[in-house]
Design a protein around this motif. Structure first.
Motif, short mmCIF file in Angstrom:
data_model
loop_
_atom_site.label_atom_id
_atom_site.label_comp_id
_atom_site.label_asym_id
_atom_site.label_seq_id
_atom_site.Cartn_x
_atom_site.Cartn_y
_atom_site.Cartn_z
N ALA A 179 65.76 -92.62 105.25
CA ALA A 179 66.87 -92.82 104.30
C ALA A 179 68.13 -92.16 104.86
O ALA A 179 68.26 -92.01 106.07
CB ALA A 179 66.49 -92.26 102.93
N CYS A 180 69.03 -91.76 103.95
CA CYS A 180 70.35 -91.28 104.39
C CYS A 180 70.27 -90.10 105.35
O CYS A 180 71.12 -89.95 106.23
CB CYS A 180 71.24 -90.94 103.19
N CYS A 181 69.27 -89.24 105.23
CA CYS A 181 69.12 -88.11 106.14
C CYS A 181 69.00 -88.58 107.59
O CYS A 181 69.37 -87.86 108.52
CB CYS A 181 67.88 -87.29 105.80
N GLY A 210 64.45 -88.13 105.12
CA GLY A 210 64.72 -88.95 103.94
C GLY A 210 63.53 -89.01 103.01
O GLY A 210 62.46 -88.49 103.30
N ARG A 211 63.74 -89.67 101.88
CA ARG A 211 62.68 -89.75 100.87
C ARG A 211 61.57 -90.67 101.35
O ARG A 211 61.82 -91.70 101.97
CB ARG A 211 63.25 -90.22 99.54
N ALA A 236 66.14 -82.27 101.17
CA ALA A 236 65.53 -82.03 99.87
C ALA A 236 64.50 -83.11 99.52
O ALA A 236 63.42 -82.81 98.99
CB ALA A 236 66.62 -81.97 98.80
N CYS A 237 64.81 -84.35 99.83
CA CYS A 237 63.90 -85.44 99.43
C CYS A 237 62.58 -85.35 100.17
O CYS A 237 61.51 -85.49 99.58
CB CYS A 237 64.54 -86.79 99.71
N PHE A 258 64.98 -87.51 93.34
CA PHE A 258 64.19 -88.68 92.95
C PHE A 258 62.88 -88.25 92.30
O PHE A 258 61.80 -88.38 92.88
CB PHE A 258 63.94 -89.57 94.17
N GLY A 309 68.74 -78.96 101.95
CA GLY A 309 70.05 -79.61 102.06
C GLY A 309 69.98 -81.08 101.74
O GLY A 309 68.92 -81.70 101.77
N CYS A 310 71.15 -81.63 101.40
CA CYS A 310 71.23 -83.05 101.03
C CYS A 310 72.58 -83.61 101.50
O CYS A 310 73.52 -83.63 100.74
CB CYS A 310 71.09 -83.21 99.52
N PRO A 311 72.66 -84.11 102.70
CA PRO A 311 71.67 -84.00 103.76
C PRO A 311 71.88 -82.70 104.54
O PRO A 311 72.98 -82.16 104.55
CB PRO A 311 72.01 -85.20 104.66
S1 SF4 Z 1 68.16 -85.30 100.90
FE1 SF4 Z 1 70.06 -86.34 100.30
S2 SF4 Z 1 70.81 -87.29 102.19
FE2 SF4 Z 1 68.61 -86.81 102.49
S3 SF4 Z 1 67.49 -88.66 101.90
FE3 SF4 Z 1 67.64 -87.34 100.09
S4 SF4 Z 1 69.48 -88.10 98.99
FE4 SF4 Z 1 69.57 -88.85 101.14
#
Ligand code: SF4
Length: 163
Positions: free
Chosen positions: A36-38, A74-75, A102-103, A110, A131-133
């Motif tokens: 995912a975004c990470c 990512g998640r 964090a995910c 989530f 962290g996020c991210p």
């Molecule tokens: S921690 Fe934040 S940046 Fe990383 S996957 Fe989760 S929502 Fe996306």
């Protein structure tokens, strides 16, 4: 392990085990595996700005059989669990897992039925990055911690990065 080059420029003695640990800690190859975004921040790691090559970890491998580090960036959705497990099992031993963000570490924001509430429910994790991210620097810190643990022959198990 003794200092490899010796302070007086003379020869150095070590053990085979110590030498292998030194070699392993300087060639941790991550797997190309983003969720995912990470993963965008993980891709940043390979940019010249961070120079991951100085620690021997710039070679992201496309095949799990050539990688010894899985960065779960990512998640992880329930649907992806069989894939993550299979990829982890295909990696050669010894292998390590970093939960990035964090995910991956806890499910993050989530908190629902579709997302695994921490990848350690599915595969063993050695280092957690909050962290996020998390920034690429935090991932580098995690890789440094992992290298230290490999050098010290630390048992596998969860450790949290203070980012
Ligand atoms: S921690 Fe934040 S940046 Fe990383 S996957 Fe989760 S929502 Fe996306």
């Amino acid at each position: 392990m003794s200092d490899l080059f010796g302070e007086d420029g003379g020869f150095v003695t070590t053990t085979v085990d110590g030498f292998l640990r030194w070699a392993k800690s300087n060639s941790v190859w991550p797997l190309t595996f983003g969720l995912a975004c990470c993963a965008i921040e993980m891709m940043n790691l390979t940019a010249p700005r961070y120079d991951l090559a100085q620690w021997g970890s710039e070679a992201f491998r496309a095949s799990p059989r050539q990688a010894d580090l899985m960065i779960v960036s990512g998640r992880l959705c329930n649907k992806m669990v069989p894939v993550a497990r299979q990829v982890y099992e295909q990696m050669a031993e010894p292998k390590w897992v970093v939960a990035m963000g964090a995910c991956a570490s806890t499910g993050g924001i989530f908190d629902n039925y579709a997302v695994v509430q921490g990848v350690d429910n599915v595969i063993p994790v050695d280092i957690y990055i909050p962290g996020c991210p998390p920034t690429p620097d935090a991932v580098i810190h995690a890789i440094q911690m992992l290298r230290e643990r490999i050098s010290r022959n630390d048992p596998k198990g969860g450790l949290k990065v203070n980012a």
